[in-house]
Design a protein around this motif. Structure first.
Motif, PDB file in Angstrom:
ATOM      1  N   ASP A 265      39.274  45.646  46.301  1.00 14.58           N
ATOM      2  CA  ASP A 265      40.146  44.605  45.767  1.00 14.58           C
ATOM      3  C   ASP A 265      39.937  44.266  44.411  1.00 14.58           C
ATOM      4  N   ARG A 266      40.397  43.374  43.980  1.00 13.04           N
ATOM      5  CA  ARG A 266      40.610  43.255  42.523  1.00 13.04           C
ATOM      6  C   ARG A 266      39.226  42.830  41.844  1.00 13.04           C
ATOM      7  N   GLU A 267      38.325  42.247  42.494  1.00 16.10           N
ATOM      8  CA  GLU A 267      37.057  42.025  42.202  1.00 16.10           C
ATOM      9  C   GLU A 267      36.149  43.298  42.041  1.00 16.10           C
ATOM     10  N   ASP A 283      29.772  45.042  48.298  1.00 21.17           N
ATOM     11  CA  ASP A 283      29.572  44.970  46.712  1.00 21.17           C
ATOM     12  C   ASP A 283      28.216  45.198  46.273  1.00 21.17           C
ATOM     13  N   GLY A 306      45.078  37.609  45.383  1.00 18.92           N
ATOM     14  CA  GLY A 306      43.724  37.892  45.601  1.00 18.92           C
ATOM     15  C   GLY A 306      43.325  37.731  46.935  1.00 18.92           C
ATOM     16  N   ARG A 321      38.268  33.438  50.641  1.00 12.54           N
ATOM     17  CA  ARG A 321      36.826  32.800  50.617  1.00 12.54           C
ATOM     18  C   ARG A 321      37.375  31.434  51.389  1.00 12.54           C
ATOM     19  N   ARG A 632      39.452  28.493  42.995  1.00  9.35           N
ATOM     20  CA  ARG A 632      40.040  29.313  41.779  1.00  9.35           C
ATOM     21  C   ARG A 632      41.411  28.751  41.742  1.00  9.35           C
TER      22      ARG A 632
END
Length: 1012
Positions: A265-267, A283, A306, A321, A632
């Motif tokens: 993902d983008r994170e 992660d 996201g 989330r 966010r």
């Protein structure tokens, strides 16, 4: 070349502790869509968000396009079945094109805007092999891999190449999985080998020793590899690093934890889908298991906001989330509903349940406090904490306790509080404790050891809300609408400002505003001495507001009868000063699996903003927690599209109407691109209703996307549609208009450009200016004479035509009757006489054979005569007569040949007439088709279907026989040319579809003359 095992030794310490599955609850939530929600099939094999913002979803039952609310089938209007069927893979290339692999026939489709190209066996692809993986390399060549291990490359110039072990592919069997790195490098994983395609060959870079291998491109370069349960970062010339390891539990064997798909993902987190053990997020901190609708993961993709999209064998999931969650009995609470909440100086939460039980704790540890000390027999009603570490607890019959240093102390104020239940507690910044009870006419303040009472106006009420503003004023609200302010020792009645609406809650904001929650009147904001009220008419979801909090981030949060919602403070300001027409709330709960939320009220405090920046609301179903640290701001403007224009139930314009060939005269295609590309839509006059269907592509909370639209030239101003995605206009007047639509996402970020479509409602000729001028100039006398002459002539022509038609029908009836009564009876008599003569056994056998031939010929002629009589009889000029004659004929003919016949009529049939010549020619073509089946097909079953299509009569004859060889249908075999010529003379056509071993389908299409 380095090996995996040597690199693993360097990082083995990294996986010993922090990479086990997290024990605490996952902060992620999966929203699920199933077939009952519009998916063609629950097995989702491919996902991609296209440049226009739609999410394409490929399933084993077809492909759909998703906007967050509605699924729309991806199909070609001219060939709707072409893209239907079992899909195997989906790819979005760097040019924004969608590639789709279909199992049937081994076909690959390319969707480039509204144009569709097709690759099949005709271009060199394997016909009867199952595709497993698609990839596009840096040169723009398409790669397809198959279950057999075969790898095919389709170059941009159309050349198709097949790669084998001679080209460097490992020969250890299995499927070859492909992934394209961000630098255009084509990576492959086959068996236990990992490598790249370079200089025309497959080059193995690593052998991991395990065939359970999946790969995905890494944003920072290189490739992510999942070997068994280990997630690794691999790149040429760089040490291989382990990101994490999935530890199998006892629910399934190791094989179920083998990877099926990877995605970064983008994170920078890597998501691992497994064969049947679920979804994992990996992660540098932990490996977390995320629950989705089915543990068998088939596909993963991310969108531009996201969100993670997960395709499983049991539906489509959107993973994000979890902002809102519920703490209830499953988390250790000894009650369901919560009526009061506070947080002490140590950070622990104190909750009062609907059953009078007091607990203290956090997470899943909630020990009961109301059984300790003097609280043992007290029914607790509310609790509040001060900044000195104490907690004040109120109960029934005037009970008031103070908890400090781990002990409860009874303050002994039951007599002073007249043994009335404590409903509200407030600790001010100066340390005063304010107390509201069931007494309707008194408010208490405890300062130090002194209890002071403030008399209230006479009434029947109880104080259930209190708050302190930034100026130090204490406000109290009551169930009957009483609102009072205490400044120093002075109490002022402010009820007139709030119009005496029943008050459920009060909240003092940091900017000096006082927020008021009403029962049935929405919310009020007291600013500069004036209360401005906001309710359903202004955009709030509900007028019953039980709790209000501000988050220090520019938003006001509300909890009421219909859950929790958030409104930006600037939205209130814009509405108050006239720069906005309504509020745009963001509703929480349903999209995170918490439907049916309803807030508690009648006790204070019942909500709080905690020291760790979380919001808590007391609900009838538990304690709702809002994680502001997970919030966010969604800065991305939603892409807005006008999807369809429907005029009187007919689609006149469709967004991205897919076509295999050049556009036809069908519906207009609203191509992907700027609104100006669509041109102008011209609609006919006299429309009863026109609907504009539109959408906005935001997936974070699609149920909170808001719309505004305007038919410029008709609507004087923008129309607030809320979450509605359709605009309807009844009897639109003729004229030239522009339909415009704009939308905002869940955080109120507007796409102010939106989408625009020019629409021209054409007038009737009498509505045009020139006609009005002409009719004004023409005298009424001239008009009267012209009308009389026209009507007389028209009447005469109609009478003549009817008389001629009547005479023709009488003559046809006479001929049919004579043929039937004279010639038909004669032929029947010949047949009977021949049968009688044939019974004379004294005749030579040669004579009896001739008599038999005469008898058979007579019966054949009688049958042919019956067909002719049926054809010329005017009573049979309808579609229904064809059903009544064709179907019994097919049953009799096919039944005599031992072939089962299934008949179907799809009503309504076209209303109109078929003349005698047309029916005669049509019947001969029909009979030829049935005879072909008997003589050539070897079929055991035939399906005959009669239906209507665009005013034409359609007959489909399908058999399950051996079919025709490739190209045979274009020749003159089996009378096909004759059938086509007959239908062509009638203005229709004959279509034939056949594949060797798969049967044959013949379709007759004949125009029907409208009834006169």
């Amino acid at each position: 070349m380095k090996t995996f095992f040597s690199s693993l030794c360097c990082v083995v310490w990294f996986s010993l502790v922090p990479h086990a599955l997290a024990d605490n609850e996952t902060p992620y939530f999966a929203r699920t869509w199933l077939a009952e929600d519009g998916l063609p099939d629950n097995r989702v094999v491919g996902l991609a968000q296209t440049p226009d913002g739609y999410l394409w979803v490929a399933t084993q039952g077809g492909t759909v396009r998703f906007d967050g609310v509605r699924f729309q089938r991806v199909s070609i209007a001219s060939s709707p079945s072409l893209i239907a069927g079992t899909m195997r893979a989906l790819l979005l290339d760097r040019e924004g094109r969608v590639w789709l692999a279909k199992d049937e026939g081994g076909t690959v489709f390319c969707f480039d805007g509204a144009q569709v190209r097709m690759l099949s066996a005709d271009q060199g692809l394997p016909k009867n092999e199952t595709q497993r993986s698609l990839a596009m390399d840096g040169k723009g060549d398409l790669w397809v891999t198959y279950s057999s291990g075969k790898v095919i490359r389709c170059a941009r110039d159309g050349k198709v190449d097949t790669f084998t072990s001679k080209d460097g592919l490992p020969g250890d069997g299995g499927i070859c999985w492909l992934a394209t790195g961000h630098d255009g490098t084509l990576w492959f994983a086959k068996g236990s080998h990992l490598g790249v395609f370079r200089n025309g060959r497959f080059n193995v870079l690593e052998n991991f020793g395990s065939p359970a291998l999946r790969i995905a491109p890494a944003h920072a370069g290189g490739i992510w590899v999942c070997v068994g349960q280990q997630v690794l970062k691999f790149d040429e010339g760089v040490e291989t690093v382990e990101l994490g390891k999935i530890i199998p539990d006892q629910t399934g064997g190791p094989a179920s934890f083998e990877p099926s798909v990877l995605f970064e993902d983008r994170e920078g987190a890597v998501w691992v889908g497994t064969v049947s053990a679920g979804l994992f997020r990996c992660d540098s901190n932990a490996v977390t298991r995320v629950e989705v609708s089915n543990p068998a993961i088939l596909s993963l993709a991310g969108d531009r906001e996201g969100n993670l999209w997960v395709g499983t064998r049991g539906g489509l999931n959107r993973v994000h989330r979890r902002l809102t969650s519920m703490i209830g009995p499953a988390d250790g609470l000894p009650f369901q509903g919560v009526q009061s909440v506070c947080q002490d100086a140590a950070g622990s939460l104190w909750l009062v349940g609907e059953n009078g039980v007091l607990v203290r704790g956090q997470g899943t540890n909630w020990p009961v406090q109301s059984s300790a000390g003097g609280l043992a027999k007290t029914y607790v009603t509310c609790a509040v904490a001060d900044t000195n570490g104490s907690v004040w607890i109120g109960g029934r019959r005037g009970a008031l306790f103070r908890w400090s240093g781990g002990e409860f102390k009874d303050l002994g104020l039951r007599t002073n509080l007249q043994e009335r239940a404590v409903r509200s507690l407030l600790v001010t910044r100066t340390g005063d404790l304010w107390i509201g009870t069931d007494l309707p006419d008194v408010l208490y303040r405890l300062r130090g050891e002194k209890l002071q009472s403030f008399n209230l106006p006479t009434g029947y009420r109880f104080i259930r809300a209190m708050a302190e503003d930034t100026a130090g004023n204490v406000w109290a609200g009551a169930s009957d609408g009483l609102l009072v302010r205490v400044t120093g020792d002075d109490l002022v009645d402010e009820t007139a400002k709030s119009a005496a609406w029943s008050i459920r809650c009060l909240h003092g904001a940091a900017n000096g505003d006082l927020w008021i929650g009403y029962a049935g009147a929405g919310a009020g904001r007291l600013r500069n001495g004036t209360i401005t009220r906001f309710g359903i008419d202004e955009g709030l979801p509900n007028d019953y507001v039980a709790q209000i909090l501000t988050d220090g981030r520019g938003s006001v949060w509300f909890a009421g009868n219909q859950g929790i919602y958030q409104v930006h403070e600037r939205n209130f300001d814009d509405l108050a000063n006239g720069s906005a027409t309504r509020l745009w709330p963001v509703v929480y709960g349903r999209s995170e699996g918490l439907p049916g939320l309803q807030a508690s009220f009648d006790y204070c405090p019942d909500s709080l903003r905690s020291s760790d920046d979380r919001l808590y609301f007391s609900m009838l179903s538990g304690l709702a927690e809002v994680r502001l640290d997970f919030a966010r701001l969604n800065y991305r403007q939603p892409d807005v599209f006008i999807e369809r224009v429907i005029a009187d139930d007919r689609a006149n314009a469709v967004y991205q109407d897919l076509k295999l060939a050049s556009p036809t005269n069908g519906t207009a295609s609203m191509r992907e691109g700027k609104p100006a590309d669509k041109g102008e839509l011209r609609l006919p006059p006299g429309l009863q209703q026109v609907q504009f269907e539109f959408t906005a592509l935001s997936f974070v909370a699609p149920e909170n996307v808001q719309f505004r639209y305007q038919l410029e030239g008709l609507d004087k101003d923008w129309v607030d549609a809320g979450t509605r995605r359709v605009a309807s206009y009844t009897h639109p007047p003729p004229g030239h208009y522009h339909f415009k639509v704009v939308a905002c996402n869940n955080d109120g970020i507007w796409n102010k450009v939106g989408d625009t479509l020019a629409v021209d409602f054409e007038p009737y000729f009498w509505e045009t200016l020139w006609f009005k001028v002409v009719t004004t100039a023409v005298s009424f006398a001239s008009l009267f004479v012209v009308l009389v002459l026209v009507l007389r002539r028209r009447h005469r022509l109609v009478v003549e035509r009817l008389e001629h038609q009547r005479a023709l029908e009488l003559e046809r009836n006479r001929i049919a009757r004579d043929l039937h009564d004279d010639l038909g009876v004669g032929l029947t008599e010949i047949g009977l006489l021949g049968d009688l003569a044939g019974t004379n056994h004294e005749l030579p056998s040669a004579d009896r054979e001739r008599l038999s031939e005469i008898t058979g010929r007579a019966r054949t002629l009688a049958a042919s005569l019956d067909e002719i009589v049926w054809a010329i009889n005017p009573a049979n000029d309808t579609s229904q007569s064809l059903v009544d004659y064709f179907f019994p004929y097919a049953q009799k003919l096919l039944g005599s040949a031992g072939i089962r016949c299934r008949l179907e009529v799809i009503e309504p049939l076209p209303a109109g007439n078929l003349n005698a010549e047309g029916r005669h020619e049509f019947f001969h073509a029909y009979k030829e088709a049935l005879n072909n089946i008997i003589r050539h097909s070897g079929a055991t079953q035939v399906q005959v279907t009669m239906s209507a299509a665009e005013g034409n009569l359609v007959i489909r004859i399908a058999d399950n026989g051996r079919g025709l060889a490739e190209g045979a249908g274009r020749g003159a075999h089996h009378g096909l040319a004759g059938m086509r010529e007959r239908l062509l003379r009638l203005g229709g056509r004959c279509d034939l579809t056949s594949h060797a071993g798969q049967g044959t389908e013949v379709t007759f299409i004949i125009p029907v003359q409208p009834e006169k």
